[in-house]
Design an enzyme around this catalytic site. Structure first.
Site, PDB file in Angstrom:
ATOM      1  N   GLU B  61       0.815  -1.214   0.000  1.00 22.45           N
ATOM      2  CA  GLU B  61       0.000   0.000   0.000  1.00 22.45           C
ATOM      3  C   GLU B  61       0.850   1.266   0.000  1.00 22.45           C
ATOM      4  O   GLU B  61       1.945   1.276   0.569  1.00 22.45           O
ATOM      5  CB  GLU B  61      -0.884   0.029   1.254  1.00 22.45           C
ATOM      6  CG  GLU B  61      -1.845  -1.120   1.334  1.00 22.45           C
ATOM      7  CD  GLU B  61      -2.566  -1.207   2.674  1.00 22.45           C
ATOM      8  OE1 GLU B  61      -3.693  -1.692   2.687  1.00 22.45           O
ATOM      9  OE2 GLU B  61      -1.977  -0.780   3.695  1.00 22.45           O
ATOM     10  N   ASP B 232      -7.827  -4.729   8.798  1.00 23.25           N
ATOM     11  CA  ASP B 232      -7.406  -3.492   8.156  1.00 23.25           C
ATOM     12  C   ASP B 232      -7.301  -3.576   6.644  1.00 23.25           C
ATOM     13  O   ASP B 232      -6.684  -2.720   6.013  1.00 23.25           O
ATOM     14  CB  ASP B 232      -6.074  -3.023   8.748  1.00 23.25           C
ATOM     15  CG  ASP B 232      -4.960  -4.037   8.518  1.00 23.25           C
ATOM     16  OD1 ASP B 232      -5.242  -5.128   7.979  1.00 23.25           O
ATOM     17  OD2 ASP B 232      -3.826  -3.738   8.885  1.00 23.25           O
TER      18      ASP B 232
END
Lengths: 351, 351
Positions: B61, B232
């Site tokens: 990410e 998450d």
């Protein structure tokens, strides 16, 4: 017993060293071939438009992409006023990572490399779109990236004459000086319109963040190829809309180019062809000698992916990769806390 | 005459050195205060959800954010199988840049720093949401980040007893060992349900990328605060939907949490409150002693922005900043090509 996580590092001077050792023509050719090979396997990549943070002075962008083996991203800014502070308009670095583990394996400068890859992709597009007998190129915008465009078109397409224009005459003088021993014939011009006279290819690579009209429809000639590189973010264009209407427009990645490229001026359904479709034979490139073609280049993450892989391979070949201790070395991957305790030898005895 | 572009560099060992020198409690407190201060000026930031590239083994990410002065991004992976290769599940680094020029001013490790900031933001949320007399915390998931959660709640909230559970008993033993001299009373438990017994706060921080149900509704007790950290990304949750229905749910940045957090299991209009609203007094936090609260933490870019600024300031204070020659040094910012030519002295003579 610590498991070392190796991040290789290639600084700006290292990248310059690679190009000096292997030669600019070799690097431009190698990078163009790498980009073309990756564009041919376009569907293998997980693509997204870049993430841009705009401010009054410029833009900072992140450009991620991956296939099932490797992930890359580039950090790049664009600040047209930077030269007044003695700073480059564009600065960049990037990372190659392993998709299987997430380890960032290479951190590399991409300021010099971006100039190389941008010129290389322009040449890849022109090989598919320009008339094969193109020999004269107008080069409008004579800043930091102009030498690379000039030499990519010289070495990869056989361009022998450049017609130069920049609003900053010193930039043109700098470009002419840098190209003095390259075999290119250089003609400084008084205006963009003057530079375009007699050109087979028109490359625009200006820096101002504005809706400029460097090229207007009256300057077009049948068979011309336009390599529009400078218009690359919202509010930053170089071609009049009528130029786009008169031409066939080719882009890197349509979802990104419709926001950032010359075609931001056109309706959302304005026809464009993605370059990879031409390179794989799924769409025609130049269909006849009279056709006007535009490569509306904004710079796409895949080009940086290819460029990072190419520079890594060159650095490996030349033994130039350094290492960077960016990641922690852990005896037990679940014991990050151990980083904060006593030295490893004591820690093992205590366990 | 070259204009040097200074990128400072902070490696993993440097970050560990900072925490050792200043103390973990000091760093957790300082980071919590920095995060809270930045959350209080939430509207000043240009925010976006992170850009994730998912693969079979995990996710990579990028998390960018900026205010009108500084820009930051974090690179972070999440690969639950990495420990089998001796690699951490989560590795990270990040950059602080100057918005006015785009210069990347700091490149820093964020593996250790992420563990600190994640614990710090959990503590910031719990200060606003948990009962002030909370002293017993269940800690489920005893991996790399668990010590930091334990000590943040110990130092910043006064938690004195931890009830531990992990499917990997060695992880629990490692956590208990690491906490031996901290003053925390540690109780290893046989199951998640056992650990939750008698807990005022329940922290879940497991690594598996799965829709797990670590906490079910029957385990809830009035007045409990849940600090749900491990869920998450899409397909990775830790709480049963009924837990969320029974509680008031607080999040960092709703557009990101609805995709990545526990509330990915709920309809798009499921009510959530953003933490900054509580911290600025625009929304209530805990309203009464019996209320069950959930902090559905996924990790937001602003926390890394705050953490990078804090670590930079600490490194400056301790004289630990190195420099990295990531960017080219140019006599003339429009003359990038000069990097490839003869040394600077010769170049000046030739000009």
């Amino acid at each position: 017993m610590g498991h070392a996580i190796v991040t290789h590092y290639l600084g700006a001077a290292d990248a310059a060293h690679i190009v000096q050792r292997l030669g600019l023509a070799h690097c431009l050719r190698g990078m163009a071939d790498a980009i073309e090979a990756d564009f041919r396997r376009w569907p293998a990549f997980d693509k997204s438009a870049r993430v841009a943070h705009h401010s009054a002075g410029g833009v900072i962008e992140l450009m991620p992409i991956s296939d099932d083996q490797a992930y890359s991203f580039k950090y790049v800014n664009g600040h047209p006023g930077n030269h007044r502070l003695g700073l480059p308009t564009v600065m960049a670095f990037g990372v190659l990572a392993d998709v299987a583990t997430g380890v960032p394996e290479l951190l590399s400068e991409l300021t010099l490399t971006t100039a190389l890859r941008t010129a290389a992709v322009s040449a890849v597009a022109a090989r598919a779109l320009a008339r094969p007998d193109s020999r004269v190129m107008a080069l409008i915008g004579n800043g930091a990236q102009s030498e690379f465009q000039a030499l990519a078109f010289h070495h990869l397409l056989g361009v022998h004459t450049l017609r130069l224009f920049d609003v900053d005459a010193r930039a043109t003088a700098k470009l002419a000086r840098n190209l003095a021993d390259t075999g290119l014939h250089v003609q400084p011009c008084h205006s963009a319109a003057d530079a375009v006279q007699g050109a087979d290819i028109v490359t625009t690579i200006t820096a101002d963040k504005a809706n400029a009209t460097i090229v207007t429809a009256d300057m077009l000639r049948p068979g011309m190829h336009l390599n529009a590189v400078g218009g690359d973010c919202p509010g930053k264009t170089e071609l009049a809309p009528e130029v786009l209407l008169a031409a066939d427009v080719f882009v890197e990645y349509a979802p990104q180019t419709r926001v950032e490229g010359e075609v931001q001026q056109m309706p959302p359904d304005f026809p464009v062809t993605e370059l990879w479709q031409v390179l794989t034979g799924q769409a025609p490139g130049r269909r006849h000698r009279e056709q006007v073609t535009v490569f509306d280049s904004v710079g796409f993450a895949l080009e940086d992916f290819s460029a990072l892989c190419f520079m890594r391979d060159c650095a490996q070949q030349l033994g130039l990769l350094r290492t960077l201790a960016l990641m922690p070395e852990l005896d037990d991957p679940k014991d990050l806390f151990a980083l904060l305790s006593t030295p490893a030898t004591t820690r093992v005895q205590a366990a």
